[in-house]
Design a protein around this motif. Structure first.
Motif, mmCIF file in Angstrom:
data_model
loop_
_atom_site.group_PDB
_atom_site.id
_atom_site.type_symbol
_atom_site.label_atom_id
_atom_site.label_comp_id
_atom_site.label_asym_id
_atom_site.label_seq_id
_atom_site.Cartn_x
_atom_site.Cartn_y
_atom_site.Cartn_z
ATOM 1 N N MET A 13 0.263 -1.202 0.074
ATOM 2 C CA MET A 13 0.050 0.017 0.407
ATOM 3 C C MET A 13 0.602 1.382 -0.382
ATOM 4 N N ARG A 14 0.417 2.417 -1.141
ATOM 5 C CA ARG A 14 0.838 3.485 -0.907
ATOM 6 C C ARG A 14 1.239 4.305 0.253
ATOM 7 N N ASN A 15 2.302 4.735 0.696
ATOM 8 C CA ASN A 15 2.345 5.425 2.158
ATOM 9 C C ASN A 15 2.146 7.539 1.433
ATOM 10 N N GLU A 16 0.636 7.481 1.646
ATOM 11 C CA GLU A 16 0.421 8.703 1.403
ATOM 12 C C GLU A 16 1.492 10.111 0.991
ATOM 13 N N CYS A 17 2.035 10.164 2.484
ATOM 14 C CA CYS A 17 3.518 11.086 2.855
ATOM 15 C C CYS A 17 4.634 10.905 1.883
ATOM 16 N N ASP A 18 4.803 10.312 0.690
ATOM 17 C CA ASP A 18 5.709 9.692 0.278
ATOM 18 C C ASP A 18 5.414 11.028 -1.197
ATOM 19 N N VAL A 19 4.504 10.993 -1.433
ATOM 20 C CA VAL A 19 3.607 11.815 -2.867
ATOM 21 C C VAL A 19 3.962 13.306 -2.659
ATOM 22 N N VAL A 20 4.585 13.565 -0.990
ATOM 23 C CA VAL A 20 4.801 15.514 -1.234
ATOM 24 C C VAL A 20 4.910 16.360 -2.602
ATOM 25 N N ILE A 21 6.028 15.854 -2.433
ATOM 26 C CA ILE A 21 6.587 16.762 -3.186
ATOM 27 C C ILE A 21 5.633 16.393 -5.050
ATOM 28 N N ASP A 22 5.806 15.053 -5.086
ATOM 29 C CA ASP A 22 4.677 15.092 -6.523
ATOM 30 C C ASP A 22 3.439 15.864 -6.517
ATOM 31 N N TYR A 23 2.730 15.631 -5.091
ATOM 32 C CA TYR A 23 1.770 16.896 -5.109
ATOM 33 C C TYR A 23 1.652 18.697 -4.713
ATOM 34 N N PHE A 24 2.995 18.904 -4.658
ATOM 35 C CA PHE A 24 3.351 20.189 -4.810
ATOM 36 C C PHE A 24 4.196 20.342 -7.089
ATOM 37 N N ASN A 25 4.146 19.675 -6.829
ATOM 38 C CA ASN A 25 4.676 19.261 -8.054
ATOM 39 C C ASN A 25 3.212 19.156 -9.361
ATOM 40 N N ASP A 26 2.464 18.994 -8.897
ATOM 41 C CA ASP A 26 0.853 19.021 -9.594
ATOM 42 C C ASP A 26 1.360 18.158 -10.584
ATOM 43 N N GLN A 27 1.929 16.352 -10.608
ATOM 44 C CA GLN A 27 2.582 15.850 -10.741
ATOM 45 C C GLN A 27 1.371 14.681 -10.413
ATOM 46 N N LEU A 28 0.381 14.363 -10.019
ATOM 47 C CA LEU A 28 -0.905 13.569 -9.363
ATOM 48 C C LEU A 28 -1.788 13.697 -10.304
ATOM 49 N N ASN A 29 -2.397 12.295 -10.293
ATOM 50 C CA ASN A 29 -3.187 12.760 -11.284
ATOM 51 C C ASN A 29 -4.695 12.464 -10.225
#
Length: 263
Positions: free
Chosen positions: A1-17
């Motif tokens: 299962m993905r740890n949501e804390c690992d995608v802070v950078i992707d969220y900040f750079n608008d890289q998430l769907n």
């Protein structure tokens, strides 16, 4: 299962769907660590777009700067002396989440350092170019020659022209070192038709001399400045007058005198 804390950078750079973004935002509402890290990213990068005007750095500069930054980080890691931990001191292992965030923060700071170095290098490059341009001699063909001194103007005579209508005018004879001019300004004149003009005359006894023509605006105002170089020299003018003429080609007055004054 993905740890949501690992995608802070992707969220900040608008890289998430969209689904990933919604899932992270739901996690963000209850995760203080992610909230603090996201706020730090925004504070650190908020002023970067305004730090300097965009300047294209020389070719290869970006690659050299990034290579220098990451190579220094690698050398520092290799040069660090190993630390011997006392056997009696218990070591509390870092959680997966803490280790992941520490690693991310390290890369974030390195990336920000690289961006700041690029911005500084761009500013230096732009400043050097501006200095080079400022030091270049002007094109001799584009140098504006100094204006010739036209001498000092002096009003020799000033008169008020009057007539039977409500119109009025002011005329002035101005002496210059390189010749004289006659200026005249009139107001409340009647509107002209077709090619009609108002003609100014300088009178030598009964002999009229043309001294410029003009047309009035919708408010009845008009003016003319006439160089007297084309007139006979040494004449003591007797009067100045204005007539309405059918066109600007009249050599002698065709209409009646509307305004006049003795000189």
């Amino acid at each position: 299962m993905r740890n949501e804390c690992d995608v802070v950078i992707d969220y900040f750079n608008d890289q998430l769907n969209e689904d990933e973004k919604k899932a992270f935002e739901a996690h963000l509402e209850n995760c203080k660590d992610c909230q603090e890290e996201l706020e730090e990213l925004r504070l650190l990068t908020g002023d970067l777009p305004f730090a300097a005007e965009p300047v294209d750095p020389p070719e290869g500069m970006k690659e050299r700067v990034l290579t220098s930054v990451f190579s220094e980080s690698t050398e520092e890691s290799d040069d660090e002396a190993p630390v011997t931990k006392p056997a009696e001191t218990p070591v509390v292992p870092m959680s997966k989440q803490t280790a992941s965030k520490s690693k991310r923060n390290s890369w974030v700071m390195r990336g920000l350092a690289a961006a700041l170095l690029l911005s500084l290098a761009g500013n230096i490059y732009a400043l050097v170019n501006e200095q080079d341009i400022a030091e270049q001699p002007e094109d001799p063909e584009e140098v504006t020659p100094p204006e010739e001194d036209e001498g000092t103007d002096q009003v020799a005579e000033r008169v008020q022209l009057q007539g039977e209508s409500s119109a009025s005018a002011t005329a002035a004879m101005i002496n210059r070192d390189n010749g004289g001019i006659l200026t005249l300004q009139a107001e409340q004149l009647e509107q002209l038709d077709g090619e009609e003009v108002y003609q100014v005359w300088l009178l030598e006894g009964e002999t009229p001399h043309r001294a410029g023509s003009f047309i009035s605006n919708e408010n009845g105002d008009g003016a003319v400045a006439y160089s007297m170089e084309g007139l006979p020299e040494g004449i003591d003018w007797d009067a100045v007058a204005i007539t309405k003429e059918p066109d600007a080609n009249s050599e002698t007055p065709q209409g009646n005198i509307l305004l006049s004054a003795e000189l």
